[in-house]
Design a protein around this motif. Structure first.
Motif, short mmCIF file in Angstrom:
data_model
loop_
_atom_site.label_atom_id
_atom_site.label_comp_id
_atom_site.label_asym_id
_atom_site.label_seq_id
_atom_site.Cartn_x
_atom_site.Cartn_y
_atom_site.Cartn_z
N ASN A 5 33.30 41.29 33.42
CA ASN A 5 34.00 40.02 33.46
C ASN A 5 35.50 40.24 33.70
N VAL A 6 36.03 41.29 33.14
CA VAL A 6 37.45 41.62 33.35
C VAL A 6 37.70 41.88 34.83
N TRP A 7 36.83 42.63 35.48
CA TRP A 7 37.00 42.93 36.90
C TRP A 7 36.86 41.67 37.74
N ARG A 9 37.64 38.58 36.87
CA ARG A 9 38.88 37.81 36.71
C ARG A 9 40.02 38.47 37.47
N SER A 10 40.10 39.79 37.42
CA SER A 10 41.17 40.50 38.13
C SER A 10 41.05 40.30 39.64
N ARG A 11 39.84 40.39 40.16
CA ARG A 11 39.63 40.18 41.60
C ARG A 11 40.02 38.77 42.01
N GLU A 12 39.68 37.80 41.19
CA GLU A 12 40.02 36.41 41.50
C GLU A 12 41.54 36.23 41.53
N LYS A 13 42.24 36.80 40.60
CA LYS A 13 43.70 36.71 40.58
C LYS A 13 44.30 37.38 41.81
N MET A 14 43.76 38.50 42.22
CA MET A 14 44.27 39.21 43.39
C MET A 14 44.01 38.40 44.67
N ARG A 15 42.93 37.66 44.72
CA ARG A 15 42.66 36.81 45.88
C ARG A 15 43.70 35.70 46.02
N LEU A 16 44.26 35.25 44.92
CA LEU A 16 45.26 34.18 44.94
C LEU A 16 46.63 34.68 45.37
N PHE A 17 46.88 35.96 45.22
CA PHE A 17 48.21 36.52 45.45
C PHE A 17 48.80 36.21 46.82
N PRO A 18 48.08 36.42 47.94
CA PRO A 18 48.70 36.14 49.24
C PRO A 18 49.18 34.70 49.40
N GLY A 19 48.39 33.76 48.94
CA GLY A 19 48.79 32.36 49.04
C GLY A 19 49.99 32.03 48.19
N LEU A 20 50.02 32.59 47.00
CA LEU A 20 51.16 32.36 46.10
C LEU A 20 52.42 33.02 46.67
N PHE A 21 52.26 34.22 47.17
CA PHE A 21 53.40 34.95 47.71
C PHE A 21 53.94 34.26 48.96
#
Length: 70
Positions: A5-7, A9-21
Motif C-alpha cells: 500500500n505504501v508503494w 500511494r508513492s507511485r500515485e504521488k509521483m504521477r501527480l508531480f509533472p502536472g503540479l510542477f
C-alpha cells in the motif's frame, strides 16, 4: 500487507508531480536561469546564490500541492 500500500500511494504521488510542477514553469525557469548564470565555466554552485529564486519555486510548488489536495 501494508508495505504494498505504501508503494501504491508513492507511485500515485509521483504521477501527480509533472502536472503540479508544470504549474510552476515560470518560477522553475527563473531558478534554472539563475543556477546556469552562477555556474559558468568551472564555477561551482554555492549555497544561497539563488535562494530567492529557489524560495519562489518552493512556494509555488507548495501552493500547487495544497490546491490539489483540497
Amino acid at each position: 500487507m501494508s508495505g504494498s500500500n505504501v508503494w501504491s500511494r508513492s507511485r500515485e504521488k509521483m504521477r501527480l508531480f509533472p502536472g503540479l510542477f508544470a504549474q510552476c514553469a515560470d518560477e522553475a525557469a527563473v531558478y534554472g536561469t539563475c543556477v546556469a548564470a552562477t555556474t559558468t565555466g568551472k564555477q561551482e554552485l554555492r549555497k544561497d546564490l539563488c535562494v530567492k529564486e529557489f524560495e519562489a519555486l518552493k512556494t509555488c510548488f507548495t501552493n500547487a500541492v495544497s490546491k490539489k489536495s483540497q
